[in-house]
Scaffold this motif. Structure first.
Motif, PDB file in Angstrom:
ATOM      1  N   ILE A 291    -116.311 -30.389 -63.364  1.00 40.22           N
ATOM      2  CA  ILE A 291    -116.933 -29.387 -62.496  1.00 40.22           C
ATOM      3  C   ILE A 291    -118.306 -29.830 -61.994  1.00 40.22           C
ATOM      4  O   ILE A 291    -118.950 -29.089 -61.247  1.00 40.22           O
ATOM      5  CB  ILE A 291    -117.067 -28.032 -63.220  1.00 40.22           C
ATOM      6  N   GLN A 555    -117.714 -17.040 -58.946  1.00 40.69           N
ATOM      7  CA  GLN A 555    -116.405 -16.828 -58.333  1.00 40.69           C
ATOM      8  C   GLN A 555    -116.027 -15.349 -58.353  1.00 40.69           C
ATOM      9  O   GLN A 555    -115.475 -14.825 -57.377  1.00 40.69           O
ATOM     10  CB  GLN A 555    -115.362 -17.648 -59.076  1.00 40.69           C
ATOM     11  N   TYR A 580    -121.828 -23.342 -56.663  1.00 47.12           N
ATOM     12  CA  TYR A 580    -120.375 -23.303 -56.815  1.00 47.12           C
ATOM     13  C   TYR A 580    -119.717 -24.247 -55.805  1.00 47.12           C
ATOM     14  O   TYR A 580    -118.803 -25.011 -56.157  1.00 47.12           O
ATOM     15  CB  TYR A 580    -119.868 -21.874 -56.612  1.00 47.12           C
ATOM     16  N   SER A 583    -120.104 -27.755 -56.784  1.00 45.44           N
ATOM     17  CA  SER A 583    -119.208 -28.141 -57.878  1.00 45.44           C
ATOM     18  C   SER A 583    -117.810 -28.450 -57.343  1.00 45.44           C
ATOM     19  O   SER A 583    -117.120 -29.330 -57.859  1.00 45.44           O
ATOM     20  CB  SER A 583    -119.134 -27.031 -58.938  1.00 45.44           C
ATOM     21  N   GLN A 584    -117.389 -27.754 -56.306  1.00 47.35           N
ATOM     22  CA  GLN A 584    -116.063 -28.010 -55.745  1.00 47.35           C
ATOM     23  C   GLN A 584    -115.994 -29.365 -55.041  1.00 47.35           C
ATOM     24  O   GLN A 584    -114.936 -29.989 -54.961  1.00 47.35           O
ATOM     25  CB  GLN A 584    -115.680 -26.890 -54.772  1.00 47.35           C
ATOM     26  N   ASN A 587    -114.305 -32.435 -56.584  1.00 50.11           N
ATOM     27  CA  ASN A 587    -112.855 -32.627 -56.491  1.00 50.11           C
ATOM     28  C   ASN A 587    -112.343 -32.412 -55.069  1.00 50.11           C
ATOM     29  O   ASN A 587    -111.258 -31.861 -54.866  1.00 50.11           O
ATOM     30  CB  ASN A 587    -112.150 -31.684 -57.469  1.00 50.11           C
ATOM     31  N   GLU A 592    -106.865 -28.035 -54.564  1.00 47.73           N
ATOM     32  CA  GLU A 592    -107.379 -26.884 -55.314  1.00 47.73           C
ATOM     33  C   GLU A 592    -108.848 -26.605 -54.995  1.00 47.73           C
ATOM     34  O   GLU A 592    -109.264 -25.434 -54.955  1.00 47.73           O
ATOM     35  CB  GLU A 592    -107.210 -27.111 -56.821  1.00 47.73           C
ATOM     36  N   ALA A 593    -109.632 -27.652 -54.799  1.00 46.84           N
ATOM     37  CA  ALA A 593    -111.054 -27.466 -54.502  1.00 46.84           C
ATOM     38  C   ALA A 593    -111.239 -26.749 -53.170  1.00 46.84           C
ATOM     39  O   ALA A 593    -112.109 -25.874 -53.031  1.00 46.84           O
ATOM     40  CB  ALA A 593    -111.764 -28.815 -54.493  1.00 46.84           C
ATOM     41  N   HIS A 594    -110.439 -27.098 -52.186  1.00 44.94           N
ATOM     42  CA  HIS A 594    -110.549 -26.451 -50.873  1.00 44.94           C
ATOM     43  C   HIS A 594    -110.001 -25.028 -50.915  1.00 44.94           C
ATOM     44  O   HIS A 594    -110.511 -24.146 -50.214  1.00 44.94           O
ATOM     45  CB  HIS A 594    -109.823 -27.303 -49.832  1.00 44.94           C
ATOM     46  N   ASN A 596    -110.378 -23.111 -53.519  1.00 43.52           N
ATOM     47  CA  ASN A 596    -111.494 -22.373 -54.130  1.00 43.52           C
ATOM     48  C   ASN A 596    -112.589 -22.100 -53.112  1.00 43.52           C
ATOM     49  O   ASN A 596    -113.161 -21.004 -53.074  1.00 43.52           O
ATOM     50  CB  ASN A 596    -112.058 -23.158 -55.317  1.00 43.52           C
ATOM     51  N   GLN A 597    -112.904 -23.094 -52.283  1.00 38.98           N
ATOM     52  CA  GLN A 597    -113.920 -22.872 -51.250  1.00 38.98           C
ATOM     53  C   GLN A 597    -113.447 -21.825 -50.250  1.00 38.98           C
ATOM     54  O   GLN A 597    -114.225 -20.978 -49.806  1.00 38.98           O
ATOM     55  CB  GLN A 597    -114.243 -24.186 -50.547  1.00 38.98           C
TER      56      GLN A 597
END
Length: 774
Positions: A291, A555, A580, A583-584, A587, A592-594, A596-597
């Motif tokens: 992370i 989040q 946050y 941190s994304q 990755n 998954e990171a995109h 989350n964004q």
């Protein structure tokens, strides 16, 4: 993740105060926000100038051989025109012009010739890495069994022999899930920088040393070396206890292990004063996700990595290892860890070997006259049954040939095998016997054992089957400080959101728990509360000392930025979201990171950035189902279901059996008054998702609305038997039976509701209303 209080759902009208995801991303690229260590990596050769004995021990260790250039000296596999067939593909291993090659299926499914770039690991298997365009390095799915011929080795084998495999499979060696730069690199080299560029989907990954060398554990050593080289005797030891090292891994508390005269059990004369060494080992020897880009030596694991909890896919209900979890998650469950045992008590840190062989190692702390006896282990001496680890550290095999020991160091519990279906050490050897037999034998050997009482696994199992008191028992387990932190956090992770209101007093205490894992799991539950509760109980966790807790809180609370908040709160939340998003970026090579964004952007009302992020996720991985589902939701929120439908149908083309896509399309058709057209999709989604009872609930309501109440009740009855205790299923069963005139059935299900949710005002009203009907 919305507010449940209608009075607080007004979005702030001052759009200019909404944080811009695009602006943050741009600023992060312009500014070098990474705090680089002032210290530099110097290399193992410099360290060994002084630390020669440690260097000799390390040379040839698994860390030394973790990764290497493919040469005659490092390649173990047979490349003398050897052939191996797996999944219908015959691969050939050969040498040409001094290089090592494999001819095997590529990303297009056709045979190609690939040069081997690196070796990966040494024993009991060796893998091979192949370089692709744009810096992608892929891990070949065929590996070399480096065990002896007598042990079944010296052969090629496939890492997924039982998985139908072709070039379209997500675990095919050319797929993104098998990319070394993301999956493997951090833990097999020193001073690694992934250096991923999203615009070109390319890597420029580099490292200071190709293998796991001195500074992988001790940190950059330039300050230590500079002090040691000063022309002042003893200067390397002067000034501070760390001698210029980034982190001190020495056992510096002055404690030793002794045998307690009263209990005859080992204890430390002084408690450990830090967990630096165990936390450092956990960086790689754990099931976790990165992370933060820069590992911070001497900080807890949660500062840079998110530890996986006791998920049912990873661990058995009683905490034993199931999937490959790399030791730490099981070790921190153990009583030994709680009492202060660390990795180097058993393992020599440089050659990585055990400090002694067999029971002699355990006898370092445990009196052999008490434990290494027939009276204790009840087996013939010098047999496998008399080996401490056979009973207390049973092994499971991963990657086909790699046996890994369970480090929870537990007492065998065949009685739990009977009730929970978990494995046990006894039946691991006595394959011809049943668990009941083993349970009876162990009970006869130790009739008064204090280790055969209630176990946390019973609570976790009860939650999985929807037992009536599961929520209450989960919260009691989470609040029990005598249990390991990972167990307590896992109880919270399973805690049902529909029971949060009944347990807010305890949840509030757990938000301030001393264990970061518990705080991280507790903050998730605030998503089921109203706006004021989220702010009152969760706001301080935006400044939690543990980064994984801060990110979890951000989040959960990001949506508050779209609400009317005082400016000082808005600034704090903006900063948290900035961290946050940063941190994304660690990755950004993963969909998954995109996702989350995009979720953060959507939470604060920036649909354009959310759509962009979801589309990027799908560009990286066209089979990434959450990207399709969330992208369709963006269009739903804008009354553009025609575009959302096209997205979902495109996803179903890629993953025709996926329950989430089928369910989402069914709901879309219902919204657009195409009820009959929705039923096949909702039915298939419900049938494909036994672990998602909500999908059956929705399908049942659609059936009722179409006029088929008997079939709706049948669907609900089946899912209730599979997932007993689900609140919305029980409410639906109560409601549909009442509407159909089956009052006794309705009262029965209402009674089940009251048993499980005795303080739920809606449930109590349903029950009381039914009682009024004669």
């Amino acid at each position: 993740m919305g507010c449940t209080n209608p009075a607080l759902t007004i979005f702030c009208q001052r759009v200019e105060k909404l944080i811009s995801i695009a602006l943050i991303a741009h600023l992060l690229l312009l500014c070098d926000v990474t705090v680089a260590n002032a210290e530099r990596y110097v290399g193992a050769s410099v360290c060994i100038e002084c630390h020669q004995s440690e260097g000799r021990a390390w040379k040839g260790s698994h860390h030394d051989l973790a990764m290497a250039e493919a040469t005659v000296e490092t390649v173990l596999g047979n490349f003398d025109d050897a052939e191996y067939t797996a999944h219908g593909v015959t691969s050939r291993f050969y040498r040409k012009d001094g290089l090592f090659f494999v001819r095997t299926d590529g990303p297009d499914g056709e045979l190609h010739d690939y040069p081997i770039r690196y070796t990966f690991g040494w024993y009991p298997l060796q893998q091979y890495l192949i370089e692709f365009p744009r810096g992608h390095v892929q891990s070949l799915g065929l590996a070399w069994d480096s065990r002896s011929l007598e042990d079944g080795g010296q052969r090629w084998f496939h890492l997924y022999p039982n998985e139908p495999m072709d070039a379209t499979h997500p675990l095919h060696w050319t797929a993104r899930d098998q990319t070394w730069n993301y999956q493997c690199a951090e833990c097999h080299s020193t001073g690694l920088r992934k250096n991923y560029d999203l615009t070109t989907d390319s890597y420029q990954t580099n490292f200071t040393e190709i293998n796991v060398a001195c500074e992988a554990c001790h940190g950059p050593g330039s300050a230590h070396v500079d002090r040691a080289r000063k022309d002042v005797p003893g200067s390397a030891k002067s000034g501070d206890d760390n001698m210029g090292l980034v982190v001190n891994l020495a056992d510096s508390d002055g404690g030793t292990w002794v045998i307690d005269a009263e209990t005859r059990k080992p204890r430390r004369t002084k408690p450990r004063n830090n967990a630096n060494l165990v936390e450092m080992c956990a960086r790689c020897h754990s099931r976790r996700g990165q992370i933060w880009a820069d590992y911070e030596y001497g900080k807890p694991l949660g500062n840079t990595h998110r530890l996986a909890l006791l998920d049912e896919q990873l661990y058995f209900f009683d905490g034993q290892i199931k999937d490959e979890v790399y030791v730490y998650g099981s070790f921190i469950q153990s009583r030994m860890f709680q009492q202060g045992v660390i990795c180097t008590d058993c393992h020599e840190p440089h050659n990585l070997q055990l400090r002694n062989e067999g029971n002699t190692l355990c006898s370092t702390c445990h009196l052999p006259g008490r434990y290494d006896t027939r009276e204790h282990h009840h087996h013939e001496p010098n047999t496998a049954g008399a080996d401490c680890t056979s009973c207390h550290m049973p092994q499971r095999t991963y990657m086909e040939v790699d046996e890994r020991a369970d480090h929870s160091l537990r007492v065998p519990r065949p009685d739990l095998s009977v009730t929970l279906g978990t494995p046990n050490a006894c039946n691991g050897c006595h394959l011809d016997k049943i668990a009941e037999w083993a349970a009876e034998i162990v009970a006869s050997w130790f009739p008064d054992s204090p280790y055969r009482g209630p176990h946390f696994g019973e609570t976790l199992h009860a939650a999985s089957i929807g037992a009536p008191d599961a929520a209450k028992d989960l919260m009691a387990l989470a609040a029990n400080h005598s249990q390991p932190a990972i167990v307590r956090a896992s109880a919270l992770e399973r805690f049902p959101e529909d029971s949060v209101a009944q347990q807010m007093f305890t949840i509030q205490r757990l938000l301030a728990d001393s264990e970061p894992l518990v705080r991280r799991a507790a903050v998730r539950l605030l998503a089921a509360t109203d706006l004021r509760t989220q702010i009152d109980k969760g706001w301080s966790l935006l400044n939690d000392p543990d980064r994984s807790v801060r990110l979890e809180t951000t989040q959960m609370m990001a949506h508050l930025l779209g609400r009317p908040l005082p400016e000082e709160y808005r600034q704090g939340l903006r900063q948290a979201i900035k961290q946050y998003l940063l941190s994304q970026q660690v990755n950004f090579d993963r969909p998954e990171a995109h996702l989350n964004q995009g979720n953060i952007a959507r939470a604060i009302g920036d649909r354009r950035e959310a759509e962009k992020a979801y589309r990027t996720a799908l560009e990286l991985d066209p089979s990434f189902v959450p990207g399709y589902v969330n992208l369709s939701e963006i269009f739903r929120e804008q009354d553009k279901d025609n575009q959302g439908e096209a997205i979902l149908r495109a996803g179903i083309e890629v993953a025709p059996e996926n329950e989430h896509l089928l369910h989402a399309l069914g709901l879309l058709l219902v919204r657009n008054k195409q009820l009959e057209a929705s039923l096949p999709y909702l039915r298939q989604a419900a049938e494909n998702a036994e672990d998602h009872p909500h999908y059956s609930y929705v399908y049942a309501l659609a059936l009722q609305n179409s006029g088929d109440t008997p079939k709706a009740l049948d669907v609900l009855g089946k899912v209730n038997s599979q997932n007993p205790g689900n609140r919305e299923i029980l409410i639906a069963l109560t409601s549909l039976n009442r509407e159909g005139g089956s009052l006794e059935q309705a009262k029965y299900y209402a009674g089940e509701l009251v048993k499980r949710f005795p303080r739920d005002t809606q449930v109590l009203k349903i029950y009381q209303d039914l009682l009024k009907i004669k």
